[in-house]
Design an enzyme around this catalytic site. Structure first.
Site, mmCIF file in Angstrom:
data_model
loop_
_atom_site.group_PDB
_atom_site.id
_atom_site.type_symbol
_atom_site.label_atom_id
_atom_site.label_comp_id
_atom_site.label_asym_id
_atom_site.label_seq_id
_atom_site.Cartn_x
_atom_site.Cartn_y
_atom_site.Cartn_z
ATOM 1 N N LYS A 98 -6.936 -5.989 -4.130
ATOM 2 C CA LYS A 98 -6.049 -6.651 -3.174
ATOM 3 C C LYS A 98 -6.514 -6.483 -1.725
ATOM 4 C CE LYS A 98 -2.799 -2.780 -2.654
ATOM 5 N NZ LYS A 98 -3.119 -2.561 -1.231
ATOM 6 N N ASP A 99 -7.404 -5.506 -1.461
ATOM 7 C CA ASP A 99 -7.901 -5.296 -0.110
ATOM 8 C C ASP A 99 -9.105 -6.165 0.220
ATOM 9 O OD1 ASP A 99 -5.987 -3.386 0.486
ATOM 10 O OD2 ASP A 99 -7.229 -1.707 -0.171
ATOM 11 N N THR A 145 7.871 -0.874 4.448
ATOM 12 C CA THR A 145 6.720 -1.483 3.775
ATOM 13 C C THR A 145 5.786 -2.045 4.822
ATOM 14 O OG1 THR A 145 5.954 -3.230 2.279
ATOM 15 C CG2 THR A 145 7.984 -3.657 3.472
ATOM 16 N N SER A 147 3.785 -4.517 4.129
ATOM 17 C CA SER A 147 3.389 -5.806 3.568
ATOM 18 C C SER A 147 4.424 -6.899 3.834
ATOM 19 C CB SER A 147 3.183 -5.656 2.051
ATOM 20 O OG SER A 147 3.143 -6.907 1.409
ATOM 21 N N ARG A 149 4.267 -9.701 2.388
ATOM 22 C CA ARG A 149 4.509 -10.234 1.043
ATOM 23 C C ARG A 149 5.709 -9.560 0.399
ATOM 24 N NH1 ARG A 149 3.423 -7.817 -3.616
ATOM 25 N NH2 ARG A 149 2.152 -6.233 -2.590
ATOM 26 N N ARG A 150 5.740 -8.235 0.449
ATOM 27 C CA ARG A 150 6.865 -7.506 -0.141
ATOM 28 C C ARG A 150 8.149 -7.752 0.633
ATOM 29 N NH1 ARG A 150 3.180 -2.091 -0.324
ATOM 30 N NH2 ARG A 150 2.254 -2.330 -2.403
ATOM 31 N N ARG A 167 3.328 2.579 8.307
ATOM 32 C CA ARG A 167 1.888 2.643 8.133
ATOM 33 C C ARG A 167 1.455 4.048 7.748
ATOM 34 N NH1 ARG A 167 -1.648 -0.405 10.519
ATOM 35 N NH2 ARG A 167 -2.946 0.606 8.930
ATOM 36 N N GLY A 168 0.188 4.178 7.382
ATOM 37 C CA GLY A 168 -0.371 5.463 7.005
ATOM 38 C C GLY A 168 -0.742 5.489 5.536
ATOM 39 N N THR A 172 1.100 10.252 4.129
ATOM 40 C CA THR A 172 1.806 10.071 5.396
ATOM 41 C C THR A 172 3.109 9.314 5.196
ATOM 42 O OG1 THR A 172 -0.288 10.067 6.611
ATOM 43 C CG2 THR A 172 1.616 9.113 7.717
ATOM 44 N N ARG A 173 3.078 8.271 4.395
ATOM 45 C CA ARG A 173 4.294 7.478 4.197
ATOM 46 C C ARG A 173 5.372 8.277 3.480
ATOM 47 N NH1 ARG A 173 2.135 1.377 2.613
ATOM 48 N NH2 ARG A 173 0.139 1.569 3.681
ATOM 49 N N CYS A 221 -3.305 -10.830 6.070
ATOM 50 C CA CYS A 221 -2.084 -10.012 5.993
ATOM 51 C C CYS A 221 -0.917 -10.670 6.702
ATOM 52 C CB CYS A 221 -2.340 -8.637 6.612
ATOM 53 S SG CYS A 221 -3.577 -7.659 5.753
#
Length: 321
Positions: A98-99, A145, A147, A149-150, A167-168, A172-173, A221
């Site tokens: 996906k990246d 999130t 994203s 998309r989400r 982010r992170g 981290t998240r 993105c």
């Protein structure tokens, strides 16, 4: 992902056995776990080779105070690794599919795709909300999130919730979720949590009717685009969807195609095993073309029915905020 190795000579194959294969990866713990798994598989297949893992930071790893959709650059988690391939500093790199950008740089190919794990997204809840679901979270609960998309899909499905960028890396998240008291839950890839050994933090799996997943960086993105695929009785079913940023507008369609793969198939000498950036020597070209045409047909159908205007508005609004 690796350099294009079509028509590799026997002499070159022999020389590979005499040197170390350098494998590029991101520095994050999850990326290293994924890369270690791939290298372990390669070692089992090629016991005569040695492998060296070279980790590096990418643009997406370095810019942590900005939403991914606002950075305005594609290949956020792959560009530095692509440069390393071009400069012959590594021989291959390992990515989450996906990246990857939709179109690979010239001369690059996806040389192998590992067996698919759970493709769905998962919800991790703040400790005080363990046992809840997104539907039963209190009004105005904040869900994190990175994203669009989400966020777009879930905003439409759960309008009582608020979605905020987080982010992170995974560590981290999760720390932000548990310690900052800012988020009631965060959305992460189920496969990533599983690879990190954090299955016990999964409070809810989001199925396609709630949140479809990403395939490559379609649209980068900055736009909410998602798909769901399924194979059944030789039929490949592909569902694609686009959403406005707030989820108010959406469009989804499903199409199918017959995919025939002979168990005894071998590419003939005139076959070109590379198609749309993927080298798949053990899959008939007919099957690859059928899958590609299915994707093109579905995208065309969505665009013709109005998806283009939804995506243009989404891009404009994302750029304006």
């Amino acid at each position: 992902m690796s350099g294009n190795g079509n028509a590799a000579a026997t002499a070159e194959e022999k020389s590979l056995k005499m040197r170390v294969i350098r494998v590029g990866t991101r520095k994050s713990q999850l990326a290293r776990i994924q890369t270690d798994s791939v290298v372990a598989t390669l070692k089992a297949l090629y016991p005569g080779l040695q492998f060296e893992i070279i980790a590096m930071s990418t643009t997406g790893d370095k810019i942590l105070d900005t939403a991914l959709s606002k950075i305005g650059e594609k290949s956020l988690f792959t560009k530095e690794l692509e440069y390393a391939l071009e400069r012959n500093e590594v021989d291959l790199v390992v990515h989450s599919l996906k990246d990857l950008p939709t179109v690979l740089p010239p001369g690059f190919t996806i040389g192998a795709v590992c067996k698919r794990e759970c493709p769905y997204d998962a919800v991790v809840f703040h400790p005080k909300f363990v046992g809840k679901t997104l539907e039963t979270l209190p009004e105005k609960s904040v869900v994190g999130t990175s994203s669009l998309r989400r966020a777009a899909q879930l905003q439409r499905k759960f309008p009582h919730l608020e979605f905020k960028s987080i982010r992170g890396n995974l560590n981290t998240r999760l720390r932000k979720l548990d310690e900052l008291q800012e988020f009631s839950a965060i959305i992460l890839a189920a496969a990533g949590l599983q690879r990190m050994g954090w299955q016990n933090r999964v409070g809810q799996i989001l199925h396609p009717e709630e949140c479809m997943y990403a395939v490559g960086q379609e649209g980068g993105c900055s736009v909410p685009v998602a798909v769901h695929t399924a194979m059944k009785d030789g039929q490949l079913y592909l569902t694609g969807g686009v959403w406005s940023l707030n989820g108010a507008e959406s469009m989804q369609e499903t199409m199918q195609a017959t995919i025939r793969i002979s168990a005894q198939h071998e590419d003939g000498p005139e076959d070109d095993p590379q198609l749309v950036g993927i080298t798949a020597q053990n899959i008939p070209r007919e099957a690859q073309l059928a899958a590609e045409n299915l994707g093109i047909s579905l995208a065309t159908l969505l665009l013709n029915k109005g998806a283009k205007s939804i995506l243009e508005v989404a891009r404009q609004l994302n750029d304006a905020h």
